[in-house]
Write a protein that holds these residues in place. Structure first.
Motif, PDB file in Angstrom:
ATOM      1  N   GLU A 204       0.823  -1.211   0.000  1.00 20.65           N
ATOM      2  CA  GLU A 204       0.000   0.000   0.000  1.00 20.65           C
ATOM      3  C   GLU A 204       0.861   1.267   0.000  1.00 20.65           C
ATOM      4  OE1 GLU A 204      -2.762  -0.269   3.212  1.00 20.65           O
ATOM      5  OE2 GLU A 204      -3.942  -1.843   2.264  1.00 20.65           O
ATOM      6  N   ILE A 205       1.807   1.315  -0.950  1.00 21.85           N
ATOM      7  CA  ILE A 205       2.673   2.472  -1.117  1.00 21.85           C
ATOM      8  C   ILE A 205       2.503   2.994  -2.530  1.00 21.85           C
ATOM      9  CG2 ILE A 205       4.355   1.751   0.615  1.00 21.85           C
ATOM     10  CD1 ILE A 205       6.046   0.568  -1.593  1.00 21.85           C
ATOM     11  N   ASP A 206       3.006   4.229  -2.787  1.00 17.46           N
ATOM     12  CA  ASP A 206       2.855   4.771  -4.134  1.00 17.46           C
ATOM     13  C   ASP A 206       4.005   4.306  -5.024  1.00 17.46           C
ATOM     14  OD1 ASP A 206       5.110   6.482  -3.840  1.00 17.46           O
ATOM     15  OD2 ASP A 206       3.873   8.077  -3.005  1.00 17.46           O
ATOM     16  N   VAL A 207       3.914   4.667  -6.293  1.00 16.02           N
ATOM     17  CA  VAL A 207       4.842   4.135  -7.279  1.00 16.02           C
ATOM     18  C   VAL A 207       6.275   4.606  -7.037  1.00 16.02           C
ATOM     19  CG1 VAL A 207       4.409   6.005  -8.924  1.00 16.02           C
ATOM     20  CG2 VAL A 207       5.160   3.773  -9.760  1.00 16.02           C
ATOM     21  N   ASP A 208       6.444   5.863  -6.591  1.00 16.09           N
ATOM     22  CA  ASP A 208       7.801   6.363  -6.344  1.00 16.09           C
ATOM     23  C   ASP A 208       8.437   5.669  -5.137  1.00 16.09           C
ATOM     24  OD1 ASP A 208       7.490   8.067  -8.478  1.00 16.09           O
ATOM     25  OD2 ASP A 208       6.846   9.758  -7.243  1.00 16.09           O
ATOM     26  N   LEU A 213      12.306   1.740  -2.750  1.00 17.87           N
ATOM     27  CA  LEU A 213      12.564   0.532  -1.960  1.00 17.87           C
ATOM     28  C   LEU A 213      13.506  -0.404  -2.704  1.00 17.87           C
ATOM     29  CD1 LEU A 213       9.251  -0.709  -0.252  1.00 17.87           C
ATOM     30  CD2 LEU A 213      11.424  -0.147   0.852  1.00 17.87           C
ATOM     31  N   MET A 214      13.215  -0.633  -3.980  1.00 17.32           N
ATOM     32  CA  MET A 214      14.058  -1.544  -4.762  1.00 17.32           C
ATOM     33  C   MET A 214      15.442  -0.957  -5.016  1.00 17.32           C
ATOM     34  SD  MET A 214      11.460  -3.303  -7.531  1.00 17.32           S
ATOM     35  CE  MET A 214      10.846  -1.741  -8.207  1.00 17.32           C
ATOM     36  N   ARG A 215      15.491   0.340  -5.317  1.00 13.96           N
ATOM     37  CA  ARG A 215      16.775   0.964  -5.608  1.00 13.96           C
ATOM     38  C   ARG A 215      17.665   0.981  -4.364  1.00 13.96           C
ATOM     39  NH1 ARG A 215      18.859   4.910  -9.200  1.00 13.96           N
ATOM     40  NH2 ARG A 215      21.086   4.420  -9.199  1.00 13.96           N
ATOM     41  N   ASP A 216      17.105   1.314  -3.222  1.00 14.25           N
ATOM     42  CA  ASP A 216      17.891   1.349  -1.990  1.00 14.25           C
ATOM     43  C   ASP A 216      18.396  -0.051  -1.634  1.00 14.25           C
ATOM     44  OD1 ASP A 216      17.398   4.027  -1.850  1.00 14.25           O
ATOM     45  OD2 ASP A 216      15.877   3.905  -0.281  1.00 14.25           O
ATOM     46  N   TYR A 217      17.535  -1.044  -1.805  1.00 16.44           N
ATOM     47  CA  TYR A 217      17.944  -2.419  -1.508  1.00 16.44           C
ATOM     48  C   TYR A 217      19.078  -2.848  -2.440  1.00 16.44           C
ATOM     49  CZ  TYR A 217      17.662  -7.488  -0.821  1.00 16.44           C
ATOM     50  OH  TYR A 217      17.958  -8.815  -0.563  1.00 16.44           O
ATOM     51  N   SER A 218      18.953  -2.495  -3.712  1.00 14.27           N
ATOM     52  CA  SER A 218      19.981  -2.899  -4.674  1.00 14.27           C
ATOM     53  C   SER A 218      21.328  -2.268  -4.345  1.00 14.27           C
ATOM     54  CB  SER A 218      19.550  -2.508  -6.096  1.00 14.27           C
ATOM     55  OG  SER A 218      19.675  -1.119  -6.312  1.00 14.27           O
ATOM     56  N   ARG A 219      21.294  -1.024  -3.876  1.00 12.66           N
ATOM     57  CA  ARG A 219      22.555  -0.360  -3.545  1.00 12.66           C
ATOM     58  C   ARG A 219      23.170  -0.928  -2.274  1.00 12.66           C
ATOM     59  NH1 ARG A 219      20.872   5.960  -4.845  1.00 12.66           N
ATOM     60  NH2 ARG A 219      21.411   5.910  -7.059  1.00 12.66           N
ATOM     61  N   ARG A 220      22.314  -1.196  -1.268  1.00 17.03           N
ATOM     62  CA  ARG A 220      22.842  -1.748  -0.018  1.00 17.03           C
ATOM     63  C   ARG A 220      23.473  -3.116  -0.231  1.00 17.03           C
ATOM     64  NH1 ARG A 220      17.783  -0.247   2.115  1.00 17.03           N
ATOM     65  NH2 ARG A 220      17.241  -2.466   2.311  1.00 17.03           N
ATOM     66  N   ASN A 221      22.898  -3.889  -1.135  1.00 15.59           N
ATOM     67  CA  ASN A 221      23.343  -5.268  -1.319  1.00 15.59           C
ATOM     68  C   ASN A 221      24.129  -5.500  -2.602  1.00 15.59           C
ATOM     69  OD1 ASN A 221      21.843  -6.893   0.982  1.00 15.59           O
ATOM     70  ND2 ASN A 221      20.374  -5.389   0.187  1.00 15.59           N
ATOM     71  N   ASN A 222      24.387  -4.410  -3.335  1.00 12.93           N
ATOM     72  CA  ASN A 222      25.177  -4.494  -4.562  1.00 12.93           C
ATOM     73  C   ASN A 222      24.564  -5.466  -5.566  1.00 12.93           C
ATOM     74  OD1 ASN A 222      27.329  -3.677  -6.188  1.00 12.93           O
ATOM     75  ND2 ASN A 222      28.638  -5.368  -5.515  1.00 12.93           N
ATOM     76  N   HIS A 223      23.241  -5.396  -5.718  1.00 12.16           N
ATOM     77  CA  HIS A 223      22.524  -6.206  -6.696  1.00 12.16           C
ATOM     78  C   HIS A 223      21.918  -5.276  -7.744  1.00 12.16           C
ATOM     79  CE1 HIS A 223      23.170  -9.616  -4.236  1.00 12.16           C
ATOM     80  NE2 HIS A 223      22.132  -9.467  -3.418  1.00 12.16           N
ATOM     81  N   PRO A 224      21.961  -5.636  -9.028  1.00 18.27           N
ATOM     82  CA  PRO A 224      21.314  -4.807 -10.050  1.00 18.27           C
ATOM     83  C   PRO A 224      19.824  -4.650  -9.763  1.00 18.27           C
ATOM     84  CG  PRO A 224      22.749  -6.448 -11.070  1.00 18.27           C
ATOM     85  CD  PRO A 224      22.663  -6.800  -9.616  1.00 18.27           C
ATOM     86  N   VAL A 225      19.287  -3.469 -10.076  1.00 15.62           N
ATOM     87  CA  VAL A 225      17.876  -3.213  -9.821  1.00 15.62           C
ATOM     88  C   VAL A 225      16.999  -4.225 -10.545  1.00 15.62           C
ATOM     89  CG1 VAL A 225      16.016  -1.524 -10.048  1.00 15.62           C
ATOM     90  CG2 VAL A 225      18.307  -0.758  -9.472  1.00 15.62           C
TER      91      VAL A 225
END
Length: 245
Positions: A204-208, A213-225
């Protein structure tokens, strides 16, 4: 040194290093252009940004954007064949500081949509290298902003770095590489849009917020978006995992 204590020149140099650091063998076009738009918003005091690229056949595509509103406006430019970005692509020159009256006269549908989503002004910077124009970057501002000559020079420098990244040496040696990179970016974009939908429905969050969420996770874990998005779509990565620091 914290970014807030840096001079603008020091921060710009830091961003150049950050962009250059992505020019590696496993070049991720979408992540590279997302970084470009985010840093351009920061350095040029804009509120949103996006990139439109031309594929090998000259067809234009929205490839990266910092917000859903920016993406919507760029799509509208392509659908209605009007807007600063298209003028920028045609002239290969920055289209900036177009006043409200002139904007409404030149781009009536775009100007109406710009105001409807909460922006007061828009600028466009070409992604070019000598005679090669591969796309353009839009900057959207909530205020009726004015870019100084230094601002335009900074924006063009960032766009030039991006163009070099897209037309790097591999593209010269391997015909069709840019088209392949763009197609990969477009495929990844579809996957990311699907993942946004999953997160919006489940959290229940907006598109941005979903993209952040995905971008921050990818950066923290060094995984491509794109890999993070694929795991979200296949339900192997939950909202709780994305939020975990």
């Amino acid at each position: 040194m914290e970014a807030k204590t840096m001079t603008s020149e020091q921060r710009l140099a830091q961003v150049f290093v950050e962009l250059a650091d992505t020019l590696v063998d496993e070049f991720d076009t979408l992540d590279f252009l997302s970084t470009l738009t985010e840093r351009s918003v920061e350095l040029l005091n804009a509120d949103a940004a996006g990139v439109i690229l031309a594929d090998a056949r000259g067809v234009l595509h929205v490839v990266a954007s910092t917000s859903d509103r920016a993406q919507l406006l760029e799509l509208l430019e392509l659908q209605n064949d009007e807007g600063p970005c298209l003028d920028c692509l045609q002239s290969a020159r920055p289209v900036v500081n177009v006043g409200g009256g002139e904007s409404r006269e030149r781009w009536p549908r775009f100007s109406t949509a710009l105001a409807e989503v909460g922006f007061a002004s828009a600028h466009a910077i070409p992604l070019r290298l000598r005679d090669s124009v591969v796309g353009a970057m839009n900057l959207f501002c909530a205020a009726d902003s004015h870019l100084s000559e230094d601002d335009v020079a900074m924006g063009q420098a960032l766009a030039d770095i991006a163009t070099i990244g897209l037309l790097q040496e591999r593209a010269v040696r391997q015909s069709g590489l840019i088209a392949e990179q763009l197609q990969t970016a477009l495929d990844n974009r579809v996957l990311i849009e699907q993942a946004k939908g999953v997160l919006m429905a489940s959290a229940e969050i907006d598109v941005d917020q979903a993209f952040r969420l995905m971008r921050d996770y990818s950066r923290r874990n060094n995984h491509p978006v794109k890999d993070v998005a694929r795991q979200v779509v296949t339900r192997t990565l939950s909202v709780e995992h994305l939020r975990r620091s």
